[in-house]
Motif scaffolding. Structure first.
Motif, mmCIF file in Angstrom:
data_model
loop_
_atom_site.group_PDB
_atom_site.id
_atom_site.type_symbol
_atom_site.label_atom_id
_atom_site.label_comp_id
_atom_site.label_asym_id
_atom_site.label_seq_id
_atom_site.Cartn_x
_atom_site.Cartn_y
_atom_site.Cartn_z
ATOM 1 N N ALA A 150 0.859 -1.188 0.000
ATOM 2 C CA ALA A 150 0.000 0.000 0.000
ATOM 3 C C ALA A 150 0.893 1.234 0.000
ATOM 4 C CB ALA A 150 -0.918 0.009 1.222
ATOM 5 N N ILE A 151 0.610 2.151 -0.925
ATOM 6 C CA ILE A 151 1.351 3.409 -1.033
ATOM 7 C C ILE A 151 0.353 4.539 -0.831
ATOM 8 C CG2 ILE A 151 2.796 4.857 -2.498
ATOM 9 C CD1 ILE A 151 3.633 2.324 -3.994
ATOM 10 N N PHE A 152 0.612 5.361 0.180
ATOM 11 C CA PHE A 152 -0.312 6.435 0.543
ATOM 12 C C PHE A 152 0.267 7.773 0.100
ATOM 13 C CE2 PHE A 152 -0.811 2.951 3.536
ATOM 14 C CZ PHE A 152 -2.182 2.761 3.567
ATOM 15 N N HIS A 153 -0.323 8.353 -0.946
ATOM 16 C CA HIS A 153 0.073 9.690 -1.415
ATOM 17 C C HIS A 153 -0.739 10.717 -0.623
ATOM 18 C CE1 HIS A 153 2.650 8.997 -5.020
ATOM 19 N NE2 HIS A 153 2.100 7.800 -4.961
ATOM 20 N N ASP A 154 -0.132 11.239 0.433
ATOM 21 C CA ASP A 154 -0.828 12.186 1.300
ATOM 22 C C ASP A 154 -0.578 13.644 0.918
ATOM 23 O OD1 ASP A 154 -1.765 10.042 2.714
ATOM 24 O OD2 ASP A 154 -0.364 10.255 4.391
ATOM 25 N N GLN A 155 0.463 13.914 0.112
ATOM 26 C CA GLN A 155 0.848 15.283 -0.222
ATOM 27 C C GLN A 155 1.076 15.399 -1.731
ATOM 28 O OE1 GLN A 155 0.865 17.806 1.920
ATOM 29 N NE2 GLN A 155 0.310 16.458 3.644
ATOM 30 N N PRO A 156 1.033 16.619 -2.282
ATOM 31 C CA PRO A 156 1.198 16.799 -3.733
ATOM 32 C C PRO A 156 2.641 16.647 -4.189
ATOM 33 C CG PRO A 156 0.891 18.920 -2.656
ATOM 34 C CD PRO A 156 0.686 17.882 -1.595
ATOM 35 N N ASN A 157 2.790 16.537 -5.515
ATOM 36 C CA ASN A 157 4.106 16.549 -6.166
ATOM 37 C C ASN A 157 5.011 15.408 -5.711
ATOM 38 O OD1 ASN A 157 3.684 19.140 -7.631
ATOM 39 N ND2 ASN A 157 3.635 19.977 -5.548
ATOM 40 N N CYS A 158 4.463 14.198 -5.651
ATOM 41 C CA CYS A 158 5.240 13.031 -5.251
ATOM 42 C C CYS A 158 5.163 11.951 -6.336
ATOM 43 C CB CYS A 158 4.729 12.453 -3.929
ATOM 44 S SG CYS A 158 4.944 13.559 -2.516
ATOM 45 N N ASN A 159 6.198 11.096 -6.356
ATOM 46 C CA ASN A 159 6.272 10.021 -7.337
ATOM 47 C C ASN A 159 6.399 8.672 -6.637
ATOM 48 O OD1 ASN A 159 6.394 12.023 -9.356
ATOM 49 N ND2 ASN A 159 8.626 12.061 -9.275
ATOM 50 N N SER A 160 5.726 7.666 -7.181
ATOM 51 C CA SER A 160 5.920 6.295 -6.714
ATOM 52 C C SER A 160 5.947 5.359 -7.904
ATOM 53 C CB SER A 160 4.821 5.882 -5.724
ATOM 54 O OG SER A 160 3.565 5.770 -6.361
ATOM 55 N N TRP A 161 6.771 4.317 -7.778
ATOM 56 C CA TRP A 161 6.946 3.359 -8.858
ATOM 57 C C TRP A 161 7.059 1.990 -8.214
ATOM 58 C CZ3 TRP A 161 7.456 3.668 -14.254
ATOM 59 C CH2 TRP A 161 7.969 2.532 -14.888
ATOM 60 N N GLU A 162 6.230 1.052 -8.641
ATOM 61 C CA GLU A 162 6.242 -0.283 -8.051
ATOM 62 C C GLU A 162 6.223 -1.338 -9.153
ATOM 63 O OE1 GLU A 162 3.864 -2.912 -4.664
ATOM 64 O OE2 GLU A 162 2.851 -1.221 -5.629
ATOM 65 N N VAL A 163 7.204 -2.257 -9.110
ATOM 66 C CA VAL A 163 7.268 -3.369 -10.057
ATOM 67 C C VAL A 163 7.558 -4.643 -9.273
ATOM 68 C CG1 VAL A 163 8.361 -4.361 -12.093
ATOM 69 C CG2 VAL A 163 8.140 -1.876 -11.901
ATOM 70 N N TYR A 164 6.644 -5.596 -9.309
ATOM 71 C CA TYR A 164 6.829 -6.898 -8.663
ATOM 72 C C TYR A 164 6.665 -7.986 -9.706
ATOM 73 C CZ TYR A 164 7.373 -5.969 -3.686
ATOM 74 O OH TYR A 164 7.875 -5.613 -2.468
ATOM 75 N N LYS A 165 7.538 -8.997 -9.624
ATOM 76 C CA LYS A 165 7.487 -10.112 -10.556
ATOM 77 C C LYS A 165 7.488 -11.428 -9.792
ATOM 78 C CE LYS A 165 9.359 -8.179 -14.805
ATOM 79 N NZ LYS A 165 10.232 -8.457 -15.963
ATOM 80 N N GLY A 166 6.873 -12.441 -10.404
ATOM 81 C CA GLY A 166 6.837 -13.756 -9.792
ATOM 82 C C GLY A 166 7.090 -14.850 -10.808
ATOM 83 N N VAL A 167 7.805 -15.910 -10.371
ATOM 84 C CA VAL A 167 8.022 -17.109 -11.176
ATOM 85 C C VAL A 167 7.523 -18.286 -10.354
ATOM 86 C CG1 VAL A 167 9.674 -18.553 -12.397
ATOM 87 C CG2 VAL A 167 10.035 -16.071 -12.284
ATOM 88 N N LEU A 168 6.527 -19.014 -10.881
ATOM 89 C CA LEU A 168 5.863 -20.065 -10.122
ATOM 90 C C LEU A 168 5.995 -21.404 -10.842
ATOM 91 C CD1 LEU A 168 4.227 -17.233 -9.727
ATOM 92 C CD2 LEU A 168 2.540 -18.676 -8.631
ATOM 93 N N ALA A 169 6.413 -22.423 -10.080
ATOM 94 C CA ALA A 169 6.567 -23.768 -10.637
ATOM 95 C C ALA A 169 5.738 -24.761 -9.828
ATOM 96 C CB ALA A 169 8.046 -24.166 -10.615
ATOM 97 N N ASP A 170 5.613 -25.972 -10.368
ATOM 98 C CA ASP A 170 4.941 -27.086 -9.685
ATOM 99 C C ASP A 170 3.508 -26.706 -9.289
ATOM 100 O OD1 ASP A 170 7.369 -28.497 -9.922
ATOM 101 O OD2 ASP A 170 8.118 -27.546 -8.094
ATOM 102 N N LYS A 171 3.142 -26.957 -8.033
ATOM 103 C CA LYS A 171 1.798 -26.651 -7.547
ATOM 104 C C LYS A 171 1.785 -25.403 -6.655
ATOM 105 C CE LYS A 171 0.236 -31.465 -7.569
ATOM 106 N NZ LYS A 171 -0.357 -32.570 -6.746
ATOM 107 N N SER A 172 2.768 -24.569 -6.802
ATOM 108 C CA SER A 172 2.880 -23.399 -5.928
ATOM 109 C C SER A 172 1.856 -22.329 -6.291
ATOM 110 C CB SER A 172 4.292 -22.826 -5.991
ATOM 111 O OG SER A 172 4.568 -22.345 -7.301
ATOM 112 N N ARG A 173 1.730 -21.381 -5.374
ATOM 113 C CA ARG A 173 0.745 -20.324 -5.554
ATOM 114 C C ARG A 173 1.307 -19.003 -5.040
ATOM 115 N NH1 ARG A 173 -5.366 -19.997 -2.901
ATOM 116 N NH2 ARG A 173 -5.920 -17.956 -3.816
#
Length: 282
Positions: A150-173
């Motif tokens: 969770a990213i809370f932008h409470d004030q003006p003129n701000c930047n956020s960047w979020e990149v998440y990656k996943g690699v799943l094998a077998d019966k994983s979740r």
């Protein structure tokens, strides 16, 4: 037990500090609850590597809290590596509170545990704040990796960047739920959020839900999620160049993961994380 780290005003760490959480065979059936507080005063700069490691394959629950308080114009990189044993349960919470013109850079790697969950929150409490969040989860067998940000932008003129990656094998979740909140006062917000997942088997499963809640009208906000498989044409191309099937698959997986791994700014730390990914998963 707990760790308190304070960076005084204007201090710049010459090298990253490492906080290593170790569980041994004595952790069988135990609740382990470490707490970390990191504060950076005005214009302080530093990097912290936090690792959760099991020395024995025990059934235990790690319930962790890490808080970061960034002062005005401070710069903090926080690298979190969760590689506990295959029977461990891990629930972690990380919270960053950012003052004006501060920079918070986060990278989270999850490769261990039977069940792991990471709650990552950032509150942008001043103007001109920048928040960068990168993450990689790799699962196999019947593992479950759960990420809630969770990213809370409470004030003006701000930047956020979020990149998440996943690699799943077998019966994983895996589960990814990312939220960006933009308050009415937070005009000129620039927020981007992306989650990409690669499934290596028919039985692997991922639930992904990026979210935006925007209450300001002068903003640039985007989000997106993808779930897919290896590109068979790319695999075939590599094989026609003499690269065997298993090696070709490893190269394609590595190319997929490398986008977030290269965001670790410290070369020695990045090389160590890359070895963990290669040796443990690919």
């Amino acid at each position: 037990d707990g760790v308190v780290l304070h960076l005084a005003a204007g201090v710049e760490l010459a090298a990253p500090l490492e906080i290593l959480h170790l569980t041994t065979s004595a952790a069988e059936g135990a609740l382990v609850a470490p707490r970390v507080l990191i504060t950076a005063a005005k214009a302080a700069r530093g990097a912290v590597v936090e690792q959760f490691v099991s020395l024995a394959d025990t059934v235990h629950l790690s319930n962790t809290v890490t808080e970061l308080v960034l002062g005005e114009a401070s710069w903090v990189e926080h690298i979190r590596v969760q590689r506990e044993g295959a029977r461990a349960w891990h629930v972690g919470y990380t919270h960053a509170h950012q003052a004006r013109a501060s920079h918070y850079r986060s990278f989270a790697l999850s490769i261990g545990g039977k069940l792991s969950r990471h709650n990552l929150h950032a509150r942008l409490a001043g103007e001109q704040v920048e928040t960068l969040m990168y993450g990689l989860y790799l699962t196999r067998h019947d593992q479950l990796a759960d990420t809630h940000s969770a990213i809370f932008h409470d004030q003006p003129n701000c930047n956020s960047w979020e990149v998440y990656k996943g690699v799943l094998a077998d019966k994983s979740r895996a589960v990814f739920n990312g939220k960006v909140f933009v308050e009415p006062i937070a005009q000129k917000t620039d927020a981007k959020q992306t989650n990409r997942n690669l499934l290596l088997s028919d039985e692997a499963k991922v639930d992904t839900k990026p979210q935006l809640e925007i209450f300001a009208d002068d903003v640039k906000c985007t989000h997106g999620a993808t779930v897919g498989r290896l590109n068979e044409q790319q695999r075939y191309y590599l094989q026609t160049r003499g690269i065997g099937g298993r090696t070709a698959q490893e190269l394609l997986i590595w190319a997929f993961a490398a986008e977030v791994l290269t965001e670790v700014t410290l070369p020695a730390v990045r090389n160590g994380i890359e070895r963990l990914v290669r040796d443990g998963k690919l």
